[in-house]
Scaffold this motif. Structure first.
Motif, PDB file in Angstrom:
ATOM      1  N   MET A   1       0.841  -1.193   0.000  1.00  0.00           N
ATOM      2  CA  MET A   1       0.000   0.000   0.000  1.00  0.00           C
ATOM      3  C   MET A   1       0.876   1.243   0.000  1.00  0.00           C
ATOM      4  SD  MET A   1      -1.937   2.589   1.411  1.00  0.00           S
ATOM      5  CE  MET A   1      -1.222   2.670   3.037  1.00  0.00           C
ATOM      6  N   LYS A  32      -1.338   2.680   6.362  1.00  0.00           N
ATOM      7  CA  LYS A  32      -2.686   2.153   6.501  1.00  0.00           C
ATOM      8  C   LYS A  32      -3.616   2.868   5.528  1.00  0.00           C
ATOM      9  CE  LYS A  32      -1.959  -0.527  10.165  1.00  0.00           C
ATOM     10  NZ  LYS A  32      -2.222  -1.981  10.205  1.00  0.00           N
ATOM     11  N   THR A  33      -4.710   2.200   5.169  1.00  0.00           N
ATOM     12  CA  THR A  33      -5.735   2.832   4.348  1.00  0.00           C
ATOM     13  C   THR A  33      -6.780   3.460   5.267  1.00  0.00           C
ATOM     14  OG1 THR A  33      -6.946   0.750   4.212  1.00  0.00           O
ATOM     15  CG2 THR A  33      -5.392   1.247   2.433  1.00  0.00           C
ATOM     16  N   ASP A  35      -9.855   2.906   5.653  1.00  0.00           N
ATOM     17  CA  ASP A  35     -10.749   1.972   6.339  1.00  0.00           C
ATOM     18  C   ASP A  35     -10.025   1.101   7.355  1.00  0.00           C
ATOM     19  OD1 ASP A  35      -9.330   0.514   4.512  1.00  0.00           O
ATOM     20  OD2 ASP A  35     -11.053  -0.540   3.664  1.00  0.00           O
ATOM     21  N   GLU A  36      -8.709   1.266   7.474  1.00  0.00           N
ATOM     22  CA  GLU A  36      -7.928   0.514   8.458  1.00  0.00           C
ATOM     23  C   GLU A  36      -7.475   1.374   9.639  1.00  0.00           C
ATOM     24  OE1 GLU A  36      -5.708  -2.624   5.414  1.00  0.00           O
ATOM     25  OE2 GLU A  36      -4.722  -0.746   5.959  1.00  0.00           O
ATOM     26  N   THR A  44     -13.522   4.802  11.910  1.00  0.00           N
ATOM     27  CA  THR A  44     -12.362   4.837  11.028  1.00  0.00           C
ATOM     28  C   THR A  44     -12.346   6.136  10.222  1.00  0.00           C
ATOM     29  OG1 THR A  44     -13.477   3.778   9.163  1.00  0.00           O
ATOM     30  CG2 THR A  44     -12.462   2.330  10.809  1.00  0.00           C
ATOM     31  N   ALA A  46     -12.231   6.282   7.061  1.00  0.00           N
ATOM     32  CA  ALA A  46     -13.150   6.097   5.938  1.00  0.00           C
ATOM     33  C   ALA A  46     -14.590   6.376   6.358  1.00  0.00           C
ATOM     34  CB  ALA A  46     -13.023   4.671   5.395  1.00  0.00           C
ATOM     35  N   PRO A  53     -12.263   7.788  -1.137  1.00  0.00           N
ATOM     36  CA  PRO A  53     -12.072   6.340  -1.269  1.00  0.00           C
ATOM     37  C   PRO A  53     -11.693   5.688   0.057  1.00  0.00           C
ATOM     38  CG  PRO A  53     -10.968   7.517  -3.055  1.00  0.00           C
ATOM     39  CD  PRO A  53     -11.412   8.558  -2.075  1.00  0.00           C
ATOM     40  N   ALA A  54     -12.311   4.556   0.334  1.00  0.00           N
ATOM     41  CA  ALA A  54     -12.024   3.848   1.587  1.00  0.00           C
ATOM     42  C   ALA A  54     -10.598   3.320   1.623  1.00  0.00           C
ATOM     43  CB  ALA A  54     -13.017   2.700   1.776  1.00  0.00           C
ATOM     44  N   ASP A  55      -9.999   3.084   0.435  1.00  0.00           N
ATOM     45  CA  ASP A  55      -8.634   2.563   0.393  1.00  0.00           C
ATOM     46  C   ASP A  55      -7.595   3.668   0.184  1.00  0.00           C
ATOM     47  OD1 ASP A  55      -9.283   3.236  -2.195  1.00  0.00           O
ATOM     48  OD2 ASP A  55      -8.574   1.358  -3.085  1.00  0.00           O
TER      49      ASP A  55
END
Length: 225
Positions: A1, A32-33, A35-36, A44, A46, A53-55
């Motif tokens: 990532m 981390k993204t 959503d993480e 979170t 996200a 975007p969640a990622d």
């Protein structure tokens, strides 16, 4: 990532803060993204930013004035700040999806390029069409009278509301005058509060009392003796 596309110490602004956003400094770019990564409590990044975007990669920022109090030599540093150290020192730090932030350095470069383009002569700035014809920039653009009239009739927000917004921003709270023209939407740690000059607050979060206190101070200062 991939990490967020920012360097440690890079000045940025929140795209959602309006015309005069506060400058923040990138202090960490965790791998981390959105959503993480937890923004606050069990929420979170996200979930707190559903329009992104969640990622998306995560970037953590601190408003410049508060970071300068914590570390006067922050601009000489190129390694990430420890988030636990910031928390222990009660330094407010905010986690964003990277696309929500805009680099001031890149914006300045774009502004310089735009200024150079504006200095070009009309002959240099003429627009070429596919058939070889050109349109000179000397031609005056059409004016939308309706839009111009609407903009002139828009009323200015009350002075008390402007003072409230500016004071909250100075205290490190993201604030914008709401569309109703009667309240200020203040955001702190992902929680939105709606504040009136009288000190009325809507919103339940850890900074409610702080925001109520700031609004109350303004009310006292503006009340006649």
């Amino acid at each position: 990532m991939d990490h967020a596309p920012f360097d440690i110490g890079e000045p940025v602004v929140d795209r959602e803060q309006g015309e005069n956003p506060n400058t923040a400094i990138i202090v960490n770019c965790p791998p981390k993204t959105a959503d993480e990564w937890t923004a606050y409590r069990d929420t979170t990044v996200a979930e707190d930013n559903p329009d992104y975007p969640a990622d998306a990669p995560v970037a953590v920022a601190v408003y410049r004035d508060e970071l300068a109090e914590f570390d006067p030599n922050w601009d000489e540093r190129d390694t990430p700040f420890s988030l636990s150290d910031l928390g222990e020192a009660s330094v407010s730090h905010y986690s964003f999806p990277a696309p929500r932030l805009r680099s001031i350095e890149h914006s300045e470069t774009e502004s310089e390029q735009e200024a150079q383009n504006n200095e070009r002569t009309p002959e240099e700035s003429s627009l070429d069409y596919e058939d070889g014809e050109t349109m000179s920039t000397d031609e005056e653009p059409a004016v939308d009278d309706d839009n111009e009239s609407d903009s002139q009739t828009e009323s200015e927000p009350p002075a008390a509301l402007v003072t409230l917004k500016e004071t909250l921003a100075e205290r490190g709270v993201s604030a914008e005058i709401d569309t109703d023209g009667e309240t200020v939407a203040a955001e702190k740690l992902g929680v939105t509060y709606r504040v009136k000059p009288e000190g009325i607050v809507e919103g339940d979060g850890p900074h409610r009392e702080q925001i109520e206190r700031i609004a109350g101070e303004i009310e006292q200062c503006e009340s006649p003796v």
